[in-house]
Design a protein around this motif. Structure first.
Motif, PDB file in Angstrom:
ATOM      1  N   THR A 164      53.227  42.033  36.743  1.00  0.00           N
ATOM      2  CA  THR A 164      53.069  43.379  35.891  1.00  0.00           C
ATOM      3  C   THR A 164      52.711  43.223  34.359  1.00  0.00           C
ATOM      4  OG1 THR A 164      55.495  43.313  35.571  1.00  0.00           O
ATOM      5  CG2 THR A 164      54.368  44.661  37.313  1.00  0.00           C
ATOM      6  N   PHE A 165      52.587  41.941  34.106  1.00  0.00           N
ATOM      7  CA  PHE A 165      52.386  41.287  32.668  1.00  0.00           C
ATOM      8  C   PHE A 165      50.687  40.932  32.657  1.00  0.00           C
ATOM      9  CE2 PHE A 165      56.612  39.959  33.767  1.00  0.00           C
ATOM     10  CZ  PHE A 165      57.451  40.584  32.768  1.00  0.00           C
ATOM     11  N   SER A 197      39.218  42.459  43.024  1.00  0.00           N
ATOM     12  CA  SER A 197      40.757  42.297  42.468  1.00  0.00           C
ATOM     13  C   SER A 197      40.837  43.028  41.062  1.00  0.00           C
ATOM     14  CB  SER A 197      41.101  40.777  42.260  1.00  0.00           C
ATOM     15  OG  SER A 197      42.235  40.436  41.517  1.00  0.00           O
ATOM     16  N   LEU A 198      39.793  42.913  40.169  1.00  0.00           N
ATOM     17  CA  LEU A 198      40.085  43.485  38.775  1.00  0.00           C
ATOM     18  C   LEU A 198      40.219  45.056  39.194  1.00  0.00           C
ATOM     19  CD1 LEU A 198      37.671  41.364  36.886  1.00  0.00           C
ATOM     20  CD2 LEU A 198      40.148  41.670  36.582  1.00  0.00           C
ATOM     21  N   LEU A 199      39.329  45.533  40.218  1.00  0.00           N
ATOM     22  CA  LEU A 199      39.315  47.284  40.343  1.00  0.00           C
ATOM     23  C   LEU A 199      40.713  47.313  40.825  1.00  0.00           C
ATOM     24  CD1 LEU A 199      37.595  49.570  40.204  1.00  0.00           C
ATOM     25  CD2 LEU A 199      36.958  48.905  42.561  1.00  0.00           C
ATOM     26  N   PHE A 200      41.450  46.630  41.639  1.00  0.00           N
ATOM     27  CA  PHE A 200      42.688  46.852  41.871  1.00  0.00           C
ATOM     28  C   PHE A 200      43.650  46.857  40.810  1.00  0.00           C
ATOM     29  CE2 PHE A 200      46.918  45.001  43.112  1.00  0.00           C
ATOM     30  CZ  PHE A 200      47.360  46.078  44.217  1.00  0.00           C
ATOM     31  N   GLN A 201      43.582  45.660  40.034  1.00  0.00           N
ATOM     32  CA  GLN A 201      44.311  45.622  39.006  1.00  0.00           C
ATOM     33  C   GLN A 201      44.327  46.793  37.949  1.00  0.00           C
ATOM     34  OE1 GLN A 201      44.407  41.906  37.091  1.00  0.00           O
ATOM     35  NE2 GLN A 201      43.461  41.046  39.084  1.00  0.00           N
ATOM     36  N   ALA A 202      43.142  47.100  37.420  1.00  0.00           N
ATOM     37  CA  ALA A 202      42.962  48.129  36.600  1.00  0.00           C
ATOM     38  C   ALA A 202      43.290  49.782  37.260  1.00  0.00           C
ATOM     39  CB  ALA A 202      41.258  48.295  36.308  1.00  0.00           C
ATOM     40  N   SER A 203      43.184  49.826  38.409  1.00  0.00           N
ATOM     41  CA  SER A 203      43.592  50.992  39.122  1.00  0.00           C
ATOM     42  C   SER A 203      45.056  51.284  38.902  1.00  0.00           C
ATOM     43  CB  SER A 203      42.895  51.354  40.632  1.00  0.00           C
ATOM     44  OG  SER A 203      41.890  51.320  40.582  1.00  0.00           O
ATOM     45  N   PHE A 204      45.812  50.184  39.343  1.00  0.00           N
ATOM     46  CA  PHE A 204      47.227  50.114  39.215  1.00  0.00           C
ATOM     47  C   PHE A 204      47.684  50.245  37.819  1.00  0.00           C
ATOM     48  CE2 PHE A 204      51.265  47.448  38.916  1.00  0.00           C
ATOM     49  CZ  PHE A 204      51.831  48.421  40.082  1.00  0.00           C
ATOM     50  N   ALA A 225      38.220  56.277  29.792  1.00  0.00           N
ATOM     51  CA  ALA A 225      38.223  55.439  28.845  1.00  0.00           C
ATOM     52  C   ALA A 225      38.827  54.115  29.107  1.00  0.00           C
ATOM     53  CB  ALA A 225      38.861  56.090  27.756  1.00  0.00           C
ATOM     54  N   PHE A 226      39.918  54.209  29.965  1.00  0.00           N
ATOM     55  CA  PHE A 226      40.676  53.006  30.483  1.00  0.00           C
ATOM     56  C   PHE A 226      40.063  52.233  31.036  1.00  0.00           C
ATOM     57  CE2 PHE A 226      43.573  50.562  33.038  1.00  0.00           C
ATOM     58  CZ  PHE A 226      44.558  50.211  32.259  1.00  0.00           C
ATOM     59  N   ILE A 227      39.118  52.448  31.962  1.00  0.00           N
ATOM     60  CA  ILE A 227      38.218  51.778  32.850  1.00  0.00           C
ATOM     61  C   ILE A 227      37.219  50.862  31.921  1.00  0.00           C
ATOM     62  CG2 ILE A 227      36.810  51.408  34.801  1.00  0.00           C
ATOM     63  CD1 ILE A 227      38.574  53.703  35.912  1.00  0.00           C
ATOM     64  N   ALA A 228      36.546  51.838  31.060  1.00  0.00           N
ATOM     65  CA  ALA A 228      35.713  51.352  30.066  1.00  0.00           C
ATOM     66  C   ALA A 228      36.262  50.449  29.250  1.00  0.00           C
ATOM     67  CB  ALA A 228      35.004  52.401  29.267  1.00  0.00           C
ATOM     68  N   GLY A 229      37.535  50.532  28.740  1.00  0.00           N
ATOM     69  CA  GLY A 229      37.915  49.453  27.790  1.00  0.00           C
ATOM     70  C   GLY A 229      38.405  48.253  28.624  1.00  0.00           C
TER      71      GLY A 229
END
Length: 180
Positions: free
Chosen positions: A21-22, A112-119, A142-146
């Motif tokens: 979670t870090f 993996s990054l898509l999973f991490q970003a969504s979570f 904006a979160f996904i863009a960043g």
């Protein structure tokens, strides 16, 4: 394609990144996965350089679902760029163009990054401003863009660092190999 031993190591690092979670710890695991992938890719390119039959560029279609499809495609583009792939964004899918190892690496890291970003995005919960207006959709966009911008920079920096280190350590220049 990436060999089984390499895939196990990369998948292990990715699993660790997904489990934490870090954010800084996840970034460290993903950077190490990118290092391994880049080193393997460069080694493979050097070994196959000058062969009669060079590797063939391939195209692979990936479905990138809504919501936030455009921003997810930006993430795919950032990961692809760090792994020497190009991404063509279509109406219903994205097409990855590159060598087989690079496409495989891009797909693995992107998933993996898509999973991490969504979570991480969902962990933030609904976004309501002080006037009571729901800003969740714009926040997530904006979160996904960043996330795509930040992670793309990190992956590209890792790729460049490993490439420069490999060139500095080797007697053979990587420039003609990468150009080819």
């Amino acid at each position: 394609m990436l060999n089984e031993k390499m895939l196990r190591r990369v998948r292990s690092l990715i699993a660790k990144a997904e489990a934490t979670t870090f954010e800084s710890e996840a970034a460290t695991f993903m950077a190490k996965a990118q290092e391994l992938i880049t080193a393997h890719s460069l080694q493979d390119a050097l070994q196959s350089h000058g062969n009669q039959e060079p590797s063939t560029v391939q195209m692979v279609d990936l479905v990138v679902d809504n919501p936030y499809r455009g921003r997810k495609a930006e993430l795919l583009g950032a990961v692809g760029q760090a792994n020497r792939c190009r991404v063509v964004i279509g109406q219903s899918h994205c097409t990855l163009v590159g060598f087989p190892n690079d496409i495989q690496a891009t797909d693995l890291i992107f998933s993996s990054l898509l999973f991490q970003a969504s979570f991480a995005m969902l962990r933030e919960g609904p976004q309501i401003d002080s006037r009571g207006v729901n800003r969740t959709k714009s926040f997530r966009n904006a979160f996904i863009a960043g996330f795509a911008s930040r992670i793309g920079r990190r992956l590209s920096d890792t790729d460049q660092r490993v490439t420069h280190e490999a060139e500095a350590q080797g007697s053979q220049s990587l420039v003609p190999v990468l150009r080819e």
